[in-house]
Motif scaffolding. Structure first.
Motif, PDB file in Angstrom:
ATOM      1  N   LEU A 152       0.849  -1.183   0.000  1.00 16.60           N
ATOM      2  CA  LEU A 152       0.000   0.000   0.000  1.00 16.60           C
ATOM      3  C   LEU A 152       0.886   1.234   0.000  1.00 16.60           C
ATOM      4  CD1 LEU A 152      -2.829  -0.679   2.645  1.00 16.60           C
ATOM      5  CD2 LEU A 152      -2.962  -0.868   0.160  1.00 16.60           C
ATOM      6  N   SER A 153       0.559   2.189  -0.827  1.00 13.74           N
ATOM      7  CA  SER A 153       1.304   3.450  -0.859  1.00 13.74           C
ATOM      8  C   SER A 153       0.580   4.455   0.017  1.00 13.74           C
ATOM      9  CB  SER A 153       1.401   3.964  -2.300  1.00 13.74           C
ATOM     10  OG  SER A 153       2.100   5.202  -2.328  1.00 13.74           O
ATOM     11  N   LEU A 154       1.135   4.727   1.190  1.00 13.01           N
ATOM     12  CA  LEU A 154       0.493   5.614   2.151  1.00 13.01           C
ATOM     13  C   LEU A 154       1.333   6.856   2.414  1.00 13.01           C
ATOM     14  CD1 LEU A 154      -0.688   3.052   4.882  1.00 13.01           C
ATOM     15  CD2 LEU A 154      -1.914   3.801   2.838  1.00 13.01           C
ATOM     16  N   THR A 155       0.660   7.963   2.714  1.00 11.71           N
ATOM     17  CA  THR A 155       1.371   9.157   3.148  1.00 11.71           C
ATOM     18  C   THR A 155       1.845   8.936   4.581  1.00 11.71           C
ATOM     19  OG1 THR A 155      -0.568  10.246   4.093  1.00 11.71           O
ATOM     20  CG2 THR A 155      -0.152  10.578   1.718  1.00 11.71           C
ATOM     21  N   LEU A 156       2.705   9.805   5.070  1.00  5.76           N
ATOM     22  CA  LEU A 156       3.233   9.674   6.419  1.00  5.76           C
ATOM     23  C   LEU A 156       2.113   9.725   7.459  1.00  5.76           C
ATOM     24  CD1 LEU A 156       5.888   9.424   8.004  1.00  5.76           C
ATOM     25  CD2 LEU A 156       5.937  11.922   8.149  1.00  5.76           C
ATOM     26  N   LYS A 157       1.157  10.624   7.263  1.00  3.43           N
ATOM     27  CA  LYS A 157       0.052  10.753   8.221  1.00  3.43           C
ATOM     28  C   LYS A 157      -0.891   9.556   8.137  1.00  3.43           C
ATOM     29  CE  LYS A 157       1.143  14.777   9.981  1.00  3.43           C
ATOM     30  NZ  LYS A 157       2.464  14.976   9.371  1.00  3.43           N
ATOM     31  N   GLU A 158      -1.146   9.055   6.942  1.00  2.46           N
ATOM     32  CA  GLU A 158      -1.984   7.853   6.806  1.00  2.46           C
ATOM     33  C   GLU A 158      -1.331   6.675   7.496  1.00  2.46           C
ATOM     34  OE1 GLU A 158      -3.903   9.039   2.431  1.00  2.46           O
ATOM     35  OE2 GLU A 158      -2.255   7.600   2.587  1.00  2.46           O
ATOM     36  N   PHE A 159      -0.021   6.544   7.291  1.00  9.06           N
ATOM     37  CA  PHE A 159       0.716   5.458   7.945  1.00  9.06           C
ATOM     38  C   PHE A 159       0.613   5.591   9.459  1.00  9.06           C
ATOM     39  CE2 PHE A 159       4.428   3.734  10.037  1.00  9.06           C
ATOM     40  CZ  PHE A 159       4.546   2.469   9.486  1.00  9.06           C
ATOM     41  N   GLY A 160       0.801   6.812   9.962  1.00  7.80           N
ATOM     42  CA  GLY A 160       0.755   7.036  11.402  1.00  7.80           C
ATOM     43  C   GLY A 160      -0.582   6.656  12.012  1.00  7.80           C
ATOM     44  N   MET A 161      -1.655   7.038  11.346  1.00  7.64           N
ATOM     45  CA  MET A 161      -2.982   6.711  11.869  1.00  7.64           C
ATOM     46  C   MET A 161      -3.266   5.212  11.810  1.00  7.64           C
ATOM     47  SD  MET A 161      -5.653   9.733  10.943  1.00  7.64           S
ATOM     48  CE  MET A 161      -5.563   9.467   9.184  1.00  7.64           C
ATOM     49  N   LEU A 162      -2.903   4.585  10.685  1.00  6.71           N
ATOM     50  CA  LEU A 162      -3.119   3.144  10.561  1.00  6.71           C
ATOM     51  C   LEU A 162      -2.318   2.391  11.609  1.00  6.71           C
ATOM     52  CD1 LEU A 162      -4.395   0.790   9.043  1.00  6.71           C
ATOM     53  CD2 LEU A 162      -2.421   0.821   7.493  1.00  6.71           C
ATOM     54  N   HIS A 163      -1.090   2.807  11.827  1.00 10.63           N
ATOM     55  CA  HIS A 163      -0.223   2.152  12.802  1.00 10.63           C
ATOM     56  C   HIS A 163      -0.808   2.232  14.214  1.00 10.63           C
ATOM     57  CE1 HIS A 163       3.664   2.283  15.351  1.00 10.63           C
ATOM     58  NE2 HIS A 163       3.186   1.063  15.319  1.00 10.63           N
ATOM     59  N   ILE A 164      -1.202   3.445  14.633  1.00  5.68           N
ATOM     60  CA  ILE A 164      -1.687   3.604  16.004  1.00  5.68           C
ATOM     61  C   ILE A 164      -3.012   2.884  16.212  1.00  5.68           C
ATOM     62  CG2 ILE A 164      -2.968   5.777  15.685  1.00  5.68           C
ATOM     63  CD1 ILE A 164      -0.696   4.904  18.656  1.00  5.68           C
ATOM     64  N   LEU A 165      -3.882   2.879  15.203  1.00  4.08           N
ATOM     65  CA  LEU A 165      -5.174   2.200  15.336  1.00  4.08           C
ATOM     66  C   LEU A 165      -5.007   0.679  15.326  1.00  4.08           C
ATOM     67  CD1 LEU A 165      -7.348   4.427  12.966  1.00  4.08           C
ATOM     68  CD2 LEU A 165      -7.550   4.273  15.460  1.00  4.08           C
ATOM     69  N   ALA A 166      -4.177   0.172  14.407  1.00  3.05           N
ATOM     70  CA  ALA A 166      -3.980  -1.279  14.309  1.00  3.05           C
ATOM     71  C   ALA A 166      -3.260  -1.828  15.533  1.00  3.05           C
ATOM     72  CB  ALA A 166      -3.208  -1.613  13.034  1.00  3.05           C
ATOM     73  N   LEU A 201      -7.479   6.732   3.427  1.00  2.00           N
ATOM     74  CA  LEU A 201      -6.885   5.474   3.899  1.00  2.00           C
ATOM     75  C   LEU A 201      -7.820   4.304   3.611  1.00  2.00           C
ATOM     76  CD1 LEU A 201      -4.622   4.021   5.387  1.00  2.00           C
ATOM     77  CD2 LEU A 201      -5.645   4.727   7.552  1.00  2.00           C
ATOM     78  N   ARG A 202      -9.091   4.479   3.889  1.00  2.00           N
ATOM     79  CA  ARG A 202     -10.066   3.428   3.604  1.00  2.00           C
ATOM     80  C   ARG A 202     -10.137   3.117   2.112  1.00  2.00           C
ATOM     81  NH1 ARG A 202     -14.776   5.771   7.586  1.00  2.00           N
ATOM     82  NH2 ARG A 202     -14.466   4.359   9.366  1.00  2.00           N
ATOM     83  N   LEU A 203     -10.091   4.157   1.289  1.00  2.00           N
ATOM     84  CA  LEU A 203     -10.141   3.949  -0.164  1.00  2.00           C
ATOM     85  C   LEU A 203      -8.950   3.122  -0.631  1.00  2.00           C
ATOM     86  CD1 LEU A 203     -11.306   7.481  -1.402  1.00  2.00           C
ATOM     87  CD2 LEU A 203     -12.591   5.333  -1.553  1.00  2.00           C
ATOM     88  N   LYS A 204      -7.773   3.410  -0.095  1.00  2.00           N
ATOM     89  CA  LYS A 204      -6.574   2.672  -0.483  1.00  2.00           C
ATOM     90  C   LYS A 204      -6.620   1.226  -0.004  1.00  2.00           C
ATOM     91  CE  LYS A 204      -3.489   6.689  -0.709  1.00  2.00           C
ATOM     92  NZ  LYS A 204      -2.269   7.355  -0.178  1.00  2.00           N
ATOM     93  N   MET A 205      -7.350   0.981   1.084  1.00  2.00           N
ATOM     94  CA  MET A 205      -7.453  -0.376   1.628  1.00  2.00           C
ATOM     95  C   MET A 205      -8.557  -1.179   0.947  1.00  2.00           C
ATOM     96  SD  MET A 205      -6.900   0.449   5.698  1.00  2.00           S
ATOM     97  CE  MET A 205      -7.098  -1.267   6.216  1.00  2.00           C
ATOM     98  N   GLY A 206      -9.312  -0.543   0.059  1.00  2.00           N
ATOM     99  CA  GLY A 206     -10.356  -1.256  -0.681  1.00  2.00           C
ATOM    100  C   GLY A 206     -11.393  -1.866   0.234  1.00  2.00           C
ATOM    101  N   ASN A 207     -11.732  -3.135  -0.029  1.00  2.00           N
ATOM    102  CA  ASN A 207     -12.748  -3.808   0.779  1.00  2.00           C
ATOM    103  C   ASN A 207     -12.361  -3.922   2.252  1.00  2.00           C
ATOM    104  OD1 ASN A 207     -14.366  -4.201  -1.470  1.00  2.00           O
ATOM    105  ND2 ASN A 207     -13.474  -6.217  -1.935  1.00  2.00           N
ATOM    106  N   HIS A 208     -11.050  -3.843   2.509  1.00  2.00           N
ATOM    107  CA  HIS A 208     -10.578  -3.950   3.895  1.00  2.00           C
ATOM    108  C   HIS A 208     -10.648  -2.617   4.632  1.00  2.00           C
ATOM    109  CE1 HIS A 208      -9.277  -8.106   3.551  1.00  2.00           C
ATOM    110  NE2 HIS A 208      -8.713  -7.808   2.401  1.00  2.00           N
ATOM    111  N   GLY A 209     -11.095  -1.566   3.954  1.00  2.00           N
ATOM    112  CA  GLY A 209     -11.237  -0.276   4.616  1.00  2.00           C
ATOM    113  C   GLY A 209     -12.218  -0.318   5.772  1.00  2.00           C
TER     114      GLY A 209
END
Length: 224
Positions: A152-166, A201-209
């Motif tokens: 997945l190609s994520l921006t720094l902020k998208e990565f940060g949010m996904l990391h902290i939530l996951a 972020l959800r759009l980039k994750m597709g069905n897994h959003g």
């Protein structure tokens, strides 16, 4: 190992000075904080590899500080305290402390404890640097994310949010909390910014959003 940055959190100037002088002679980079509140404001920018935390401090004691830090970080932590009874030691270790040193202590003892904690931390680093949760693999240090084996190609902020939530799956984070953690304490962004980044972020994750759930009136959480 001695290229590490260590933060000393102690309200006694003389204690901070003595520890700083000794550790700098050993090649460490040292940052000082006068209390827990001050330290929380410095951690994100300073990026220390180890925290030396006095237990008895004004504004925010060492145990309360440890609770706050361990909510979002895995930085190793050593408590320093004049209180040496068994209950305090157990309490400190239960709160995520990696060691507990009773004052007064010899410089050599402090150095040995620091080296031991850093060694354990670095040995576990490779495992801790990769977070696998459901179809998602997050390589924390490399800032890489793959979903079902596809990058997945994520921006720094998208990565940060996904990391902290996951990393804290099931826990609900408010928009304001995400702004403070990902954008920093001195952010100028509005809570709407979080919604926009979650949407992309959800759009980039597709069905897994759908793994990122909206908790209406509060914020977001990650569920598998």
């Amino acid at each position: 190992m001695n290229s590490s940055t260590i933060m000393i959190i102690d309200d006694e100037p003389q204690m901070r000075k003595l520890i700083r002088m000794f550790l700098e002679k050993e090649g460490y980079t040292v940052i000082e904080a006068t209390d827990g509140v001050h330290a929380l404001s410095l951690i994100a920018k300073a990026d220390p590899q180890l925290l030396l935390v006095d237990v008895m401090m004004p504004y925010m004691d060492g145990f309360t500080f440890a609770k706050e830090v361990k909510r979002t970080s895995t930085i190793p932590l050593i408590f320093l305290s004049a209180k040496g009874d068994e209950w305090d030691k157990i309490q400190g270790l239960k709160l995520g402390g990696d060691d507990y040193i009773v004052k007064p202590f010899l410089p050599g003892e402090l150095l040995a404890r620091i080296e031991s904690v850093l060694r354990r931390s670095y040995q576990n680093k490779a495992i801790a640097d990769t977070l696998t949760i459901g179809p998602l693999v997050i390589e924390i240090e490399a800032h890489k994310v793959s979903l079902n084996g596809n990058p997945l190609s994520l921006t720094l902020k998208e990565f940060g949010m996904l990391h902290i939530l996951a990393k804290n799956k099931g826990r609900v984070y408010s928009r304001e909390q995400l702004l403070h953690i990902v954008w920093g304490e001195e952010h100028q962004s509005s809570e709407r910014t979080v919604d926009t980044h979650i949407k992309t972020l959800r759009l980039k994750m597709g069905n897994h959003g759908e793994l990122i759930e909206t908790v209406w009136g509060i914020g977001y959480k990650f569920e598998v």
